[in-house]
Design a protein around this motif. Structure first.
Motif, PDB file in Angstrom:
ATOM      1  N   GLU A   1      -3.708   6.617   2.943  1.00  0.00           N
ATOM      2  CA  GLU A   1      -3.443   5.721   2.031  1.00  0.00           C
ATOM      3  C   GLU A   1      -3.933   6.278   0.634  1.00  0.00           C
ATOM      4  OE1 GLU A   1      -4.445   1.010   0.656  1.00  0.00           O
ATOM      5  OE2 GLU A   1      -4.886   1.650   2.792  1.00  0.00           O
ATOM      6  N   VAL A   2      -3.249   5.875  -0.572  1.00  0.00           N
ATOM      7  CA  VAL A   2      -3.515   6.424  -1.828  1.00  0.00           C
ATOM      8  C   VAL A   2      -3.378   5.296  -2.775  1.00  0.00           C
ATOM      9  CG1 VAL A   2      -2.880   8.682  -1.516  1.00  0.00           C
ATOM     10  CG2 VAL A   2      -1.058   7.183  -2.401  1.00  0.00           C
ATOM     11  N   GLN A   3      -3.962   5.421  -4.178  1.00  0.00           N
ATOM     12  CA  GLN A   3      -3.469   4.427  -5.174  1.00  0.00           C
ATOM     13  C   GLN A   3      -2.006   4.418  -5.509  1.00  0.00           C
ATOM     14  OE1 GLN A   3      -6.006   2.487  -6.451  1.00  0.00           O
ATOM     15  NE2 GLN A   3      -7.382   3.234  -4.803  1.00  0.00           N
ATOM     16  N   THR A   4      -1.777   3.165  -6.061  1.00  0.00           N
ATOM     17  CA  THR A   4      -0.556   3.389  -6.548  1.00  0.00           C
ATOM     18  C   THR A   4      -0.070   4.458  -7.631  1.00  0.00           C
ATOM     19  OG1 THR A   4      -0.432   0.695  -6.732  1.00  0.00           O
ATOM     20  CG2 THR A   4       1.204   1.934  -7.861  1.00  0.00           C
TER      21      THR A   4
ATOM     22  N   SER B   1       0.976  -1.181   0.092  1.00  0.00           N
ATOM     23  CA  SER B   1      -0.171  -0.133   0.003  1.00  0.00           C
ATOM     24  C   SER B   1       0.868   1.247   0.139  1.00  0.00           C
ATOM     25  CB  SER B   1      -0.899   0.111   1.348  1.00  0.00           C
ATOM     26  OG  SER B   1      -1.707  -1.172   1.352  1.00  0.00           O
TER      27      SER B   1
ATOM     28  N   ASP C   1       0.821   6.833 -10.249  1.00  0.00           N
ATOM     29  CA  ASP C   1       1.048   6.864 -11.864  1.00  0.00           C
ATOM     30  C   ASP C   1       2.511   7.059 -12.290  1.00  0.00           C
ATOM     31  OD1 ASP C   1      -1.662   6.273 -11.995  1.00  0.00           O
ATOM     32  OD2 ASP C   1      -2.254   8.435 -12.296  1.00  0.00           O
TER      33      ASP C   1
END
Length: 255
Positions: free
Chosen positions: A234-237, A205, A239
């Motif tokens: 928490e964040v998205q993978t 994560s 870019d």
């Protein structure tokens, strides 16, 4: 953090340091990732990792690579900055992973975690800025604009320059969540146990950190100064996490 890749090798040696590392890991970590965490076992593994040089894993020391001759705004310089991090898989099994991350200058691996994992990291060459955190216990969370943030304590915030001692992070100490920035071209040899595995709940994560003052209201029980704490969301993978698989060219491992 790891990414899967196929591995190969161009040479072999039953007495190589990589072979010794594999055998020591096999004896230390079982198939479930549980391991003999005695001080003696940890010391033995760190001692072996400390002795490993770039040539032992098929690498050249590229820490002195720079941008001289490419110009301040030249195309070559821009291309150099856009080079990906290279992930080299040496060995992976149920109990542990041995791998290498090769960073070009200024490359970043964003803040990420290692759930229920122990990680040994040996800086092979170059300089790397490491910033890491551990979760505060008991957990302390806040809601902000519809998303949760969780309090963490700063564990490490410094530049490492090879040669230096192997660093260790544990599930709840040693800086289990860390962020890497390459000060110079550099490479890290990692041993992770157990490996990332989605079906076992060990997913990587990613997080962003905010100063304690952004969400803290003074009710939290903290030790030390505010600057030693941060709120992590928490964040998205990301870019812009630019990573590619590489080919392992060091001594082969004989199971």
């Amino acid at each position: 953090m790891t990414k899967k890749s196929s591995s190969s090798s161009s040479s072999s040696s039953s007495s190589s340091k990589v072979q010794n590392l594999y055998e020591l890991c096999k004896n230390t970590f079982n198939s479930t990732g549980n391991h003999n965490s005695s001080p003696q076992a940890i010391e033995k593994l760190c001692s072996l990792l400390d002795s490993i040089d770039p040539g032992d894993v098929g690498l050249e020391d590229k820490s002195s690579d720079d941008d001289r001759g490419h110009g301040l705004f030249g195309i070559n310089r821009v291309a150099r900055w856009s080079q990906p991090i290279t992930y080299v898989d040496i060995h992976e099994c149920d109990g542990f992973t041995i791998c290498i991350f090769c960073f070009p200058k200024s490359a970043v691996i964003p803040l990420h975690d290692h759930p229920e994992m122990t990680v040994f990291s040996k800086l092979l060459y170059g300089s790397l800025h490491v910033k890491s955190y551990d979760w505060v216990e008991p957990p302390c969370t806040r809601e902000s604009k519809g998303y949760p943030v969780k309090l963490a304590k700063l564990a490490v915030d410094k530049v490492l320059t090879a040669p230096c001692n192997t660093s260790i992070l544990y599930p709840r100490s040693g800086g289990n969540l860390h962020h890497f920035t390459a000060v110079t071209p550099c490479a890290i040899l990692d041993v992770l146990s157990p490996p990332y595995r989605e079906d076992a709940g060990r997913m990587c994560s990613y997080y962003v950190d905010y100063p304690y003052s952004v969400f803290g209201n003074g009710d939290e029980k903290i030790e030390g100064k505010d600057k030693d704490y941060a709120w992590l969301a928490e964040v998205q993978t990301p870019d812009d996490l630019y990573m590619r698989p590489g080919v392992y060219t060091g001594p082969s491992i004989q199971p």
